[in-house]
Design an enzyme around this catalytic site. Structure first.
Site, PDB file in Angstrom:
ATOM      1  N   ASP A 144       0.858  -1.190   0.000  1.00 17.05           N
ATOM      2  CA  ASP A 144       0.000   0.000   0.000  1.00 17.05           C
ATOM      3  C   ASP A 144       0.895   1.242   0.000  1.00 17.05           C
ATOM      4  O   ASP A 144       1.887   1.306   0.749  1.00 17.05           O
ATOM      5  CB  ASP A 144      -0.903   0.004   1.233  1.00 17.05           C
TER       6      ASP A 144
ATOM      7  N   ASN B 188      -1.954  13.120  -3.230  1.00 19.71           N
ATOM      8  CA  ASN B 188      -2.965  13.690  -4.126  1.00 19.71           C
ATOM      9  C   ASN B 188      -3.283  15.138  -3.773  1.00 19.71           C
ATOM     10  O   ASN B 188      -3.382  16.008  -4.646  1.00 19.71           O
ATOM     11  CB  ASN B 188      -4.245  12.863  -4.073  1.00 19.71           C
TER      12      ASN B 188
ATOM     13  N   HIS C 284      -4.146  14.895  -8.421  1.00 21.28           N
ATOM     14  CA  HIS C 284      -4.514  13.499  -8.629  1.00 21.28           C
ATOM     15  C   HIS C 284      -3.861  12.886  -9.864  1.00 21.28           C
ATOM     16  O   HIS C 284      -3.651  11.673  -9.920  1.00 21.28           O
ATOM     17  CB  HIS C 284      -6.038  13.381  -8.705  1.00 21.28           C
TER      18      HIS C 284
ATOM     19  N   ASP D 290      -1.777   9.441  -9.978  1.00 21.82           N
ATOM     20  CA  ASP D 290      -1.830   8.336 -10.936  1.00 21.82           C
ATOM     21  C   ASP D 290      -0.425   7.941 -11.382  1.00 21.82           C
ATOM     22  O   ASP D 290      -0.122   6.758 -11.573  1.00 21.82           O
ATOM     23  CB  ASP D 290      -2.656   8.726 -12.164  1.00 21.82           C
TER      24      ASP D 290
ATOM     25  N   GLU E  91      -4.676   2.471  -4.311  1.00 19.59           N
ATOM     26  CA  GLU E  91      -3.206   2.475  -4.205  1.00 19.59           C
ATOM     27  C   GLU E  91      -2.686   1.162  -3.618  1.00 19.59           C
ATOM     28  O   GLU E  91      -1.584   1.106  -3.080  1.00 19.59           O
ATOM     29  CB  GLU E  91      -2.748   3.656  -3.333  1.00 19.59           C
TER      30      GLU E  91
END
Length: 350
Positions: A216, A224, A229, A233, A259
């Site tokens: 994770d 973010n 954002h 990505d 994630e």
């Protein structure tokens, strides 16, 4: 059924903000179709759509309502359904052609068989030399014709085999696409589940002695909120690349959502999983990711990992659950570390 869009409300809001000026450059109306096209383009989840839009912008082609609708139909509405329809149509055409070939060849073979039967009857009745010569000449011609038909049939069958192989490859490609995460190119959750089921169904040591890693990205919401954002990505893609680079050929690597990632390591003791997890952790920590449209490279991205080895006859869901518990132990201990579930009495309880 898996959701097509996994972006949060905040991510979707940023994509909307970026999409509006893009849409305003073109004559197409601000329609839901137009928004869907630019949403998927900016989210980076539809490679073929992105290539089509990039080509249109490179050629300075204005996108009107008709062009947008075509992009939507071709790349969003149902590319998988379109592939299936093409495959069904292709197989149907091949089968019909083979049926026609078989009928035509069967008719030719029947005529040849009749000719042989007639020749046998004439020989049985007794004919003179001239009659024999004429009979032989006719049989030679019909044999030549039959040989030509056989050769043509072989060519048609060879061509059909080539068409079938092409369709088989397209079917395999469509299946692979359905099991692939669009953002990272790794397996998606469904792809992971199918691959894991195959491994655990095996009778060899790969199933009995496999380990699991859950991964994770730390403080991903903060990433973010700080950098946007779209940069988030890029972080997800970069971590996916690290995982794919560290994994061995037999390992199964997947983005299981948001994630989060999972790795199934066949025929691997817990020590192997711990070593690989530490390699992943270190490489992510040492990496730097360039911001979009900027020379600035961002560091400080880290991941937390949890490892577990499969217990005898343990279902994949329970193995993942134990690895996930170990992952959250890493989170609670301060993140950017590897924790291990060693399969104590609690984990092995029914």
């Amino acid at each position: 059924m898996a959701m097509r869009y996994e972006q949060s409300k905040e991510e979707s809001g940023e994509l909307l903000r970026l999409a509006i000026p893009r849409m305003a450059r073109h004559p197409a109306a601000f329609s839901p179709l137009s928004y869907a096209v630019w949403y998927e383009y900016l989210a980076g989840i539809n490679r073929e759509l992105a290539e089509a839009l990039d080509a249109a912008e490179a050629d300075r082609r204005p996108l009107d309502d008709q062009a947008v609708a075509q992009l939507y139909r071709s790349h969003i509405e149902g590319p998988q359904a379109a592939v299936v329809n093409r495959l069904e149509s292709g197989f149907d055409g091949i089968l019909k052609n083979l049926g026609a070939y078989a009928a035509e060849f069967g008719s030719q073979a029947s005529r040849y068989d009749d000719s042989l039967g007639e020749a046998g009857r004439k020989l049985g009745e007794g004919i003179d030399a001239a009659g024999i010569a004429e009979l032989v000449h006719r049989l030679v011609e019909e044999t030549r014709s039959m040989r030509g038909s056989v050769t043509e049939m072989e060519g048609r069958l060879k061509s059909s085999r080539g068409e079938m192989e092409g369709l088989r490859q397209k079917l395999a490609s469509a299946r692979e696409e359905a099991l692939t995460d669009a953002l990272t190119g790794l397996r998606n959750r469904r792809g992971f589940d199918l691959a894991a089921a195959d491994i655990l169904a095996g009778a060899d040591g790969a199933a009995r002695k496999c380990s699991m890693l859950m991964v994770d990205i730390d403080h991903f919401k903060r990433v973010n909120d700080t950098y946007g954002h779209l940069f988030g990505d890029k972080v997800i893609r970069s971590v996916g690349q690290v995982l794919a680079g560290c994994a061995r050929e037999q390992d199964v690597v997947a983005r299981t959502g948001g994630e989060e990632f999972a790795l199934l390591l066949p025929a691997s003791a817990l020590a192997v999983a711990e070593s690989l997890a530490e390699t992943v952790r270190r490489r992510v920590e040492q990496g730097r990711i360039r911001r979009l449209g900027s020379e600035e490279a961002i560091g400080g991205i880290t991941v937390s990992l949890g490892a577990a080895q499969r217990l005898p006859e343990e279902p994949i869901e329970r193995l993942m659950g134990r690895a996930d518990e170990a992952l959250y132990a890493s989170k609670r201990a301060g993140r950017n570390r590897v924790s291990t579930d060693r399969g104590g009495p609690r984990a092995s309880a029914a």
